[in-house]
Design a protein around this motif. Sequence first.
Motif, PDB file in Angstrom:
ATOM      1  N   LEU A  78       0.827  -1.205   0.000  1.00  0.00           N
ATOM      2  CA  LEU A  78       0.000   0.000   0.000  1.00  0.00           C
ATOM      3  C   LEU A  78       0.860   1.253   0.000  1.00  0.00           C
ATOM      4  O   LEU A  78       0.570   2.222  -0.713  1.00  0.00           O
ATOM      5  N   GLY A  79       1.934   1.240   0.784  1.00  0.00           N
ATOM      6  CA  GLY A  79       2.814   2.409   0.849  1.00  0.00           C
ATOM      7  C   GLY A  79       3.415   2.754  -0.496  1.00  0.00           C
ATOM      8  O   GLY A  79       3.473   3.931  -0.881  1.00  0.00           O
ATOM      9  N   ALA A 141       0.551   8.954   7.698  1.00  0.00           N
ATOM     10  CA  ALA A 141       1.684   9.773   7.259  1.00  0.00           C
ATOM     11  C   ALA A 141       1.743   9.859   5.740  1.00  0.00           C
ATOM     12  O   ALA A 141       2.037  10.925   5.174  1.00  0.00           O
ATOM     13  N   ALA A 142       1.437   8.743   5.073  1.00  0.00           N
ATOM     14  CA  ALA A 142       1.434   8.749   3.609  1.00  0.00           C
ATOM     15  C   ALA A 142       0.338   9.661   3.069  1.00  0.00           C
ATOM     16  O   ALA A 142       0.550  10.403   2.101  1.00  0.00           O
ATOM     17  N   GLU A 144      -0.971  12.266   4.649  1.00  0.00           N
ATOM     18  CA  GLU A 144      -0.574  13.641   4.937  1.00  0.00           C
ATOM     19  C   GLU A 144       0.394  14.165   3.884  1.00  0.00           C
ATOM     20  O   GLU A 144       0.317  15.332   3.475  1.00  0.00           O
ATOM     21  N   GLU A 145       1.295  13.295   3.434  1.00  0.00           N
ATOM     22  CA  GLU A 145       2.227  13.687   2.379  1.00  0.00           C
ATOM     23  C   GLU A 145       1.486  13.959   1.078  1.00  0.00           C
ATOM     24  O   GLU A 145       1.791  14.922   0.356  1.00  0.00           O
ATOM     25  N   LYS A 146       0.482  13.148   0.776  1.00  0.00           N
ATOM     26  CA  LYS A 146      -0.326  13.383  -0.436  1.00  0.00           C
ATOM     27  C   LYS A 146      -1.086  14.707  -0.329  1.00  0.00           C
ATOM     28  O   LYS A 146      -1.265  15.399  -1.342  1.00  0.00           O
ATOM     29  N   GLU A 147      -1.492  15.060   0.876  1.00  0.00           N
ATOM     30  CA  GLU A 147      -2.183  16.340   1.047  1.00  0.00           C
ATOM     31  C   GLU A 147      -1.213  17.502   0.833  1.00  0.00           C
ATOM     32  O   GLU A 147      -1.567  18.511   0.206  1.00  0.00           O
ATOM     33  N   ARG A 148       0.006  17.366   1.352  1.00  0.00           N
ATOM     34  CA  ARG A 148       1.000  18.421   1.133  1.00  0.00           C
ATOM     35  C   ARG A 148       1.319  18.576  -0.350  1.00  0.00           C
ATOM     36  O   ARG A 148       1.600  19.684  -0.828  1.00  0.00           O
ATOM     37  N   GLU A 149       1.264  17.463  -1.078  1.00  0.00           N
ATOM     38  CA  GLU A 149       1.526  17.507  -2.520  1.00  0.00           C
ATOM     39  C   GLU A 149       0.338  18.048  -3.307  1.00  0.00           C
ATOM     40  O   GLU A 149       0.456  18.286  -4.515  1.00  0.00           O
ATOM     41  N   ILE A 162      -8.044   7.326   7.401  1.00  0.00           N
ATOM     42  CA  ILE A 162      -7.499   5.969   7.290  1.00  0.00           C
ATOM     43  C   ILE A 162      -8.298   4.994   8.151  1.00  0.00           C
ATOM     44  O   ILE A 162      -8.618   3.874   7.724  1.00  0.00           O
ATOM     45  N   SER A 163      -8.659   5.409   9.366  1.00  0.00           N
ATOM     46  CA  SER A 163      -9.427   4.533  10.246  1.00  0.00           C
ATOM     47  C   SER A 163     -10.764   4.161   9.614  1.00  0.00           C
ATOM     48  O   SER A 163     -11.187   2.998   9.659  1.00  0.00           O
ATOM     49  N   MET A 164     -11.429   5.132   9.002  1.00  0.00           N
ATOM     50  CA  MET A 164     -12.715   4.858   8.366  1.00  0.00           C
ATOM     51  C   MET A 164     -12.546   3.964   7.138  1.00  0.00           C
ATOM     52  O   MET A 164     -13.334   3.034   6.917  1.00  0.00           O
ATOM     53  N   LEU A 165     -11.519   4.221   6.341  1.00  0.00           N
ATOM     54  CA  LEU A 165     -11.299   3.401   5.146  1.00  0.00           C
ATOM     55  C   LEU A 165     -10.976   1.953   5.528  1.00  0.00           C
ATOM     56  O   LEU A 165     -11.475   1.012   4.907  1.00  0.00           O
ATOM     57  N   PHE A 166     -10.156   1.770   6.560  1.00  0.00           N
ATOM     58  CA  PHE A 166      -9.866   0.418   7.029  1.00  0.00           C
ATOM     59  C   PHE A 166     -11.121  -0.248   7.581  1.00  0.00           C
ATOM     60  O   PHE A 166     -11.346  -1.445   7.395  1.00  0.00           O
ATOM     61  N   ALA A 167     -11.957   0.541   8.282  1.00  0.00           N
ATOM     62  CA  ALA A 167     -13.196  -0.018   8.835  1.00  0.00           C
ATOM     63  C   ALA A 167     -14.128  -0.478   7.722  1.00  0.00           C
ATOM     64  O   ALA A 167     -14.784  -1.520   7.840  1.00  0.00           O
ATOM     65  N   LEU A 168     -14.192   0.289   6.631  1.00  0.00           N
ATOM     66  CA  LEU A 168     -14.996  -0.138   5.485  1.00  0.00           C
ATOM     67  C   LEU A 168     -14.497  -1.485   4.950  1.00  0.00           C
ATOM     68  O   LEU A 168     -15.290  -2.391   4.686  1.00  0.00           O
TER      69      LEU A 168
END
Length: 203
Positions: A78-79, A141-142, A144-149, A162-168
């Motif tokens: 995934l990373g 963290a990944a 957050e980096e995409k948001e900075r980009e 991420i917590s919600m996506l994993f829960a889905l």
Amino acid sequence: MEASTKQAPRKLDSDKAQRIVAAMRESVAVRGAAASTFDAVAAEAGVSRGLLHYYFGSKERLLVEVVRHDCALRMESLGAQLVAATSVEDIVTALSSELEEYLDPTNNTIIFELFSASRHNEELRVEMAELYRQIRGKASAALEEKEREGVVTLRHGAEATISMLFALGDGFVLQLVSDPEWDSAQAFAAGFDIARYLLGAGE
């Protein structure tokens, strides 16, 4: 489960240690966690029972290493996809790819077996909680980096997203394990729309 010991962890990069982890993974998938004894795993790994105690000390520690191994592989995959992502759709595609891997019967059987076992063993529960904290942290963290980009605009913060996506993903797997004949296509499409929303698509 077998009694836990307090011995210091051994280095687990040897061929024998990795064979033991692989044998326990296969045993849990086939027999379940409760029936995956040191004797059975040692026989499948082609090593002595004492070697399992030497490397892992307890059955709980060995089960944790199975989860750690699987989590490391998932996060590596995934990373790498998140690093390469240049759009929300790239990220949704990465999440879809990981979900498909998670739907493999061996993978989800192990996770749910260990969840069940952890409800009755505090050591295992604590270790699994720490592993999931690490996974959320790395994935957050990944993002957050995409948001900075400028790739995403997170509506609720990286960890919450991420917590919600994993829960889905966990919810989909649980339903499919319970009902393999479930026609999940529309639900999956809705789930990916939720992911797009959380990642800021349409703003």
